[in-house]
Design a protein around this motif. Sequence first.
Motif, PDB file in Angstrom:
ATOM      1  N   GLU A  62      29.576  47.653 -47.813  1.00 38.36           N
ATOM      2  CA  GLU A  62      30.468  46.733 -47.108  1.00 38.36           C
ATOM      3  C   GLU A  62      30.403  47.043 -45.621  1.00 38.36           C
ATOM      4  O   GLU A  62      30.369  48.194 -45.211  1.00 38.36           O
ATOM      5  CB  GLU A  62      31.893  46.900 -47.614  1.00 38.36           C
ATOM      6  CG  GLU A  62      32.812  45.818 -47.121  1.00 38.36           C
ATOM      7  CD  GLU A  62      34.182  45.895 -47.758  1.00 38.36           C
ATOM      8  OE1 GLU A  62      35.152  46.079 -47.004  1.00 38.36           O
ATOM      9  OE2 GLU A  62      34.268  45.778 -48.990  1.00 38.36           O
ATOM     10  N   LYS A  63      30.339  45.983 -44.820  1.00 43.25           N
ATOM     11  CA  LYS A  63      30.314  46.129 -43.363  1.00 43.25           C
ATOM     12  C   LYS A  63      31.214  45.056 -42.769  1.00 43.25           C
ATOM     13  O   LYS A  63      31.045  43.871 -43.074  1.00 43.25           O
ATOM     14  CB  LYS A  63      28.886  45.977 -42.837  1.00 43.25           C
ATOM     15  CG  LYS A  63      28.768  46.181 -41.343  1.00 43.25           C
ATOM     16  CD  LYS A  63      27.331  46.104 -40.876  1.00 43.25           C
ATOM     17  CE  LYS A  63      27.281  46.313 -39.381  1.00 43.25           C
ATOM     18  NZ  LYS A  63      25.934  46.209 -38.867  1.00 43.25           N
ATOM     19  N   ASP A  64      32.159  45.465 -41.954  1.00 44.13           N
ATOM     20  CA  ASP A  64      33.106  44.539 -41.314  1.00 44.13           C
ATOM     21  C   ASP A  64      33.810  43.652 -42.343  1.00 44.13           C
ATOM     22  O   ASP A  64      34.044  42.471 -42.119  1.00 44.13           O
ATOM     23  CB  ASP A  64      32.393  43.669 -40.271  1.00 44.13           C
ATOM     24  CG  ASP A  64      31.748  44.480 -39.166  1.00 44.13           C
ATOM     25  OD1 ASP A  64      32.302  45.550 -38.826  1.00 44.13           O
ATOM     26  OD2 ASP A  64      30.693  44.057 -38.646  1.00 44.13           O
ATOM     27  N   GLY A  65      34.107  44.234 -43.516  1.00 45.49           N
ATOM     28  CA  GLY A  65      34.819  43.502 -44.559  1.00 45.49           C
ATOM     29  C   GLY A  65      33.962  42.543 -45.362  1.00 45.49           C
ATOM     30  O   GLY A  65      34.478  41.791 -46.177  1.00 45.49           O
ATOM     31  N   ILE A  66      32.650  42.564 -45.155  1.00 42.95           N
ATOM     32  CA  ILE A  66      31.732  41.668 -45.858  1.00 42.95           C
ATOM     33  C   ILE A  66      30.808  42.498 -46.740  1.00 42.95           C
ATOM     34  O   ILE A  66      30.255  43.511 -46.308  1.00 42.95           O
ATOM     35  CB  ILE A  66      30.893  40.844 -44.857  1.00 42.95           C
ATOM     36  CG1 ILE A  66      31.822  39.959 -44.023  1.00 42.95           C
ATOM     37  CG2 ILE A  66      29.847  40.011 -45.571  1.00 42.95           C
ATOM     38  CD1 ILE A  66      31.135  39.253 -42.887  1.00 42.95           C
ATOM     39  N   HIS A 106      20.027  44.727 -43.381  1.00 40.19           N
ATOM     40  CA  HIS A 106      21.280  44.290 -44.007  1.00 40.19           C
ATOM     41  C   HIS A 106      21.186  42.795 -44.309  1.00 40.19           C
ATOM     42  O   HIS A 106      20.755  42.013 -43.468  1.00 40.19           O
ATOM     43  CB  HIS A 106      22.471  44.506 -43.071  1.00 40.19           C
ATOM     44  CG  HIS A 106      22.755  45.940 -42.803  1.00 40.19           C
ATOM     45  ND1 HIS A 106      23.608  46.347 -41.804  1.00 40.19           N
ATOM     46  CD2 HIS A 106      22.322  47.072 -43.390  1.00 40.19           C
ATOM     47  CE1 HIS A 106      23.686  47.653 -41.798  1.00 40.19           C
ATOM     48  NE2 HIS A 106      22.911  48.120 -42.747  1.00 40.19           N
ATOM     49  N   ASN A 158      23.607  39.586 -46.072  1.00 42.64           N
ATOM     50  CA  ASN A 158      24.913  39.170 -46.564  1.00 42.64           C
ATOM     51  C   ASN A 158      24.772  38.845 -48.052  1.00 42.64           C
ATOM     52  O   ASN A 158      23.964  38.007 -48.441  1.00 42.64           O
ATOM     53  CB  ASN A 158      25.388  37.942 -45.779  1.00 42.64           C
ATOM     54  CG  ASN A 158      26.793  37.533 -46.133  1.00 42.64           C
ATOM     55  OD1 ASN A 158      27.189  37.549 -47.289  1.00 42.64           O
ATOM     56  ND2 ASN A 158      27.549  37.144 -45.117  1.00 42.64           N
TER      57      ASN A 158
END
Length: 64
Positions: free
Chosen positions: A29-33, A46, A48
């Motif tokens: 998870e990165k920045d809530g994504i 990375h 999505n």
Amino acid sequence: MKEKIGTKSEPTLLKTPPFSSEYTMHVDEKDGIEIFVCTVGKTVLHYNMRCLNDLHEMLKKHGD
């Protein structure tokens, strides 16, 4: 997609098609994504996860 590929602490180890190099994949998870992480040597890519999930659903709808 129901199944996730590896975790940060236990990534999935894969090999390139000619079996000459190894790389890892895991979900994080990165920045809530939620993201899909591919690491090849020092290169980290990375993606999505939403894009991959959408692709999976589209392929299922088309019978692939």
